[in-house]
Write a protein that holds these residues in place. Structure first.
Motif, PDB file in Angstrom:
ATOM      1  N   SER A  33       0.601  -1.286   0.052  1.00 49.53           N
ATOM      2  CA  SER A  33       0.100   0.612   0.004  1.00 49.53           C
ATOM      3  C   SER A  33       0.458   1.022  -0.225  1.00 49.53           C
ATOM      4  CB  SER A  33      -0.641   0.307   1.116  1.00 49.53           C
ATOM      5  OG  SER A  33      -0.120   0.120   2.218  1.00 49.53           O
ATOM      6  N   SER A  34       1.739   0.947   0.434  1.00 50.38           N
ATOM      7  CA  SER A  34       3.117   2.441   0.689  1.00 50.38           C
ATOM      8  C   SER A  34       3.127   2.855  -0.722  1.00 50.38           C
ATOM      9  CB  SER A  34       3.920   2.385   1.697  1.00 50.38           C
ATOM     10  OG  SER A  34       4.888   1.294   1.868  1.00 50.38           O
ATOM     11  N   LYS A  35       4.197   1.674  -1.237  1.00 51.65           N
ATOM     12  CA  LYS A  35       4.346   1.852  -2.447  1.00 51.65           C
ATOM     13  C   LYS A  35       3.587   1.531  -3.563  1.00 51.65           C
ATOM     14  CE  LYS A  35       8.134  -1.849  -2.058  1.00 51.65           C
ATOM     15  NZ  LYS A  35       8.738  -3.147  -2.922  1.00 51.65           N
ATOM     16  N   ALA A  36       1.821   1.647  -3.771  1.00 56.10           N
ATOM     17  CA  ALA A  36       1.248   2.170  -4.330  1.00 56.10           C
ATOM     18  C   ALA A  36       0.931   3.692  -4.635  1.00 56.10           C
ATOM     19  CB  ALA A  36       0.106   1.258  -4.536  1.00 56.10           C
ATOM     20  N   LYS A  37       1.404   4.275  -3.374  1.00 61.00           N
ATOM     21  CA  LYS A  37       0.812   5.851  -2.859  1.00 61.00           C
ATOM     22  C   LYS A  37       1.850   6.407  -3.688  1.00 61.00           C
ATOM     23  CE  LYS A  37      -1.847   5.024   1.374  1.00 61.00           C
ATOM     24  NZ  LYS A  37      -1.908   5.074   3.160  1.00 61.00           N
ATOM     25  N   SER A  38       3.259   5.712  -3.679  1.00 62.14           N
ATOM     26  CA  SER A  38       4.223   6.503  -4.105  1.00 62.14           C
ATOM     27  C   SER A  38       4.545   6.749  -5.271  1.00 62.14           C
ATOM     28  CB  SER A  38       5.391   5.661  -3.257  1.00 62.14           C
ATOM     29  OG  SER A  38       6.368   5.090  -4.047  1.00 62.14           O
ATOM     30  N   ARG A  39       3.637   5.220  -5.878  1.00 58.34           N
ATOM     31  CA  ARG A  39       3.924   5.513  -7.466  1.00 58.34           C
ATOM     32  C   ARG A  39       3.117   6.881  -8.064  1.00 58.34           C
ATOM     33  NH1 ARG A  39       1.461   0.139  -8.817  1.00 58.34           N
ATOM     34  NH2 ARG A  39       2.248  -1.320  -6.896  1.00 58.34           N
ATOM     35  N   ARG A  40       2.471   7.084  -7.012  1.00 54.79           N
ATOM     36  CA  ARG A  40       0.813   7.838  -7.945  1.00 54.79           C
ATOM     37  C   ARG A  40       1.489   9.576  -8.176  1.00 54.79           C
ATOM     38  NH1 ARG A  40      -2.812   7.174  -3.415  1.00 54.79           N
ATOM     39  NH2 ARG A  40      -3.006   5.434  -3.687  1.00 54.79           N
ATOM     40  N   SER A  41       3.092   9.672  -7.377  1.00 50.56           N
ATOM     41  CA  SER A  41       3.644  10.742  -8.324  1.00 50.56           C
ATOM     42  C   SER A  41       3.412  11.086  -9.880  1.00 50.56           C
ATOM     43  CB  SER A  41       4.935  10.800  -7.370  1.00 50.56           C
ATOM     44  OG  SER A  41       5.566   9.868  -8.431  1.00 50.56           O
ATOM     45  N   LEU A 104      -6.546  -7.091   3.946  1.00 45.89           N
ATOM     46  CA  LEU A 104      -7.686  -6.997   2.716  1.00 45.89           C
ATOM     47  C   LEU A 104      -8.025  -6.218   2.403  1.00 45.89           C
ATOM     48  CD1 LEU A 104      -8.637 -11.182   2.885  1.00 45.89           C
ATOM     49  CD2 LEU A 104      -7.708  -9.676   1.149  1.00 45.89           C
ATOM     50  N   SER A 105      -8.572  -5.741   2.823  1.00 45.03           N
ATOM     51  CA  SER A 105      -9.119  -3.768   3.031  1.00 45.03           C
ATOM     52  C   SER A 105      -8.379  -3.509   2.467  1.00 45.03           C
ATOM     53  CB  SER A 105     -10.501  -3.650   4.166  1.00 45.03           C
ATOM     54  OG  SER A 105      -9.065  -3.384   5.471  1.00 45.03           O
ATOM     55  N   GLU A 106      -6.938  -3.176   3.349  1.00 48.98           N
ATOM     56  CA  GLU A 106      -6.439  -1.915   2.773  1.00 48.98           C
ATOM     57  C   GLU A 106      -5.946  -2.461   1.275  1.00 48.98           C
ATOM     58  OE1 GLU A 106      -2.301  -2.025   5.080  1.00 48.98           O
ATOM     59  OE2 GLU A 106      -3.377  -1.482   6.671  1.00 48.98           O
ATOM     60  N   ARG A 111      -6.798   0.007  -3.688  1.00 53.22           N
ATOM     61  CA  ARG A 111      -7.649  -0.756  -5.565  1.00 53.22           C
ATOM     62  C   ARG A 111      -8.683   0.417  -6.034  1.00 53.22           C
ATOM     63  NH1 ARG A 111      -4.390  -3.890  -6.106  1.00 53.22           N
ATOM     64  NH2 ARG A 111      -3.986  -5.877  -7.001  1.00 53.22           N
ATOM     65  N   LYS A 112      -9.477   1.048  -5.322  1.00 54.29           N
ATOM     66  CA  LYS A 112     -10.021   2.073  -5.894  1.00 54.29           C
ATOM     67  C   LYS A 112      -9.986   2.832  -5.739  1.00 54.29           C
ATOM     68  CE  LYS A 112     -14.568   3.333  -3.525  1.00 54.29           C
ATOM     69  NZ  LYS A 112     -15.413   2.931  -2.171  1.00 54.29           N
ATOM     70  N   GLN A 113      -8.575   3.160  -5.288  1.00 55.86           N
ATOM     71  CA  GLN A 113      -7.893   4.972  -5.182  1.00 55.86           C
ATOM     72  C   GLN A 113      -7.471   4.862  -6.390  1.00 55.86           C
ATOM     73  OE1 GLN A 113      -5.977   5.454  -1.356  1.00 55.86           O
ATOM     74  NE2 GLN A 113      -7.530   5.941  -0.397  1.00 55.86           N
ATOM     75  N   ASP A 114      -6.823   4.124  -6.909  1.00 55.23           N
ATOM     76  CA  ASP A 114      -5.873   3.946  -7.594  1.00 55.23           C
ATOM     77  C   ASP A 114      -6.067   3.157  -8.815  1.00 55.23           C
ATOM     78  OD1 ASP A 114      -3.950   4.543  -9.916  1.00 55.23           O
ATOM     79  OD2 ASP A 114      -2.554   3.145  -8.706  1.00 55.23           O
ATOM     80  N   PRO A 115      -6.962   3.179  -9.726  1.00 49.38           N
ATOM     81  CA  PRO A 115      -7.502   2.755 -11.003  1.00 49.38           C
ATOM     82  C   PRO A 115      -6.251   1.606 -11.402  1.00 49.38           C
ATOM     83  CG  PRO A 115      -9.184   4.535 -10.904  1.00 49.38           C
ATOM     84  CD  PRO A 115      -7.371   4.594 -10.212  1.00 49.38           C
ATOM     85  N   SER A 116      -5.152   2.278 -11.872  1.00 46.71           N
ATOM     86  CA  SER A 116      -4.458   1.636 -12.292  1.00 46.71           C
ATOM     87  C   SER A 116      -3.927   0.913 -12.409  1.00 46.71           C
ATOM     88  CB  SER A 116      -2.949   3.023 -13.222  1.00 46.71           C
ATOM     89  OG  SER A 116      -2.830   3.083 -11.927  1.00 46.71           O
TER      90      SER A 116
END
Length: 131
Positions: A33-41, A104-106, A111-116
């Motif tokens: 989840s932390s990597k997915a958040k950082s990938r949105r840069s 699982l909820s995280e 997934r919900k925040q980042d459709p890509s």
């Protein structure tokens, strides 16, 4: 009936292996989840497409492994009492189950925040049995 204790020991081993696999994959879930958040840069490197594809393949493998371990526990639970085989007290069991729900909820929130970050649609649940 002489092999009943051996069978119980084997089942305990399978359950403990599945539990440890789930634990290890869910601890990687925090990294996921932390990597997915950082990938949105907005900045992207030129060579980042190959490494992001490799990273996505790793995430897909980990999610598939997590689903198999959870499915293994579900199938075993239909045949025997998995909670008894875990051999833990109620508090440890509650912590384990809460970690599964939280992990699982995280993943679902990411997934919900980042459709890509969605994986292919053809890898759905092919489970035909009713719960």
């Amino acid at each position: 009936h002489t092999r009943a204790p051996d069978a119980k020991l084997q089942l305990q081993g399978i359950v403990s292996d599945a539990k440890s696999r789930i634990d290890s994959l869910l601890t990687k879930d925090a990294d996921f989840s932390s990597k997915a958040k950082s990938r949105r840069s907005p900045r992207k490197c030129i060579g980042s497409t190959e490494s992001s594809n490799d990273q996505q393949d790793i995430q897909q493998d980990e999610e598939y492994s997590l689903s198999l371990a959870l499915k293994r526990l579900r199938i075993l639970n239909k045949r025997c009492d998995v909670l008894e085989l875990m051999g833990e007290n109620d508090e440890n069991l509650e912590v384990f189950l809460n970690s599964i729900v939280q992990g699982l909820s995280e993943r679902l929130m990411v997934r919900k925040q980042d459709p890509s970050n969605q994986f292919s649609k053809d890898g759905g649940d092919d489970d035909d049995d009713d719960d």
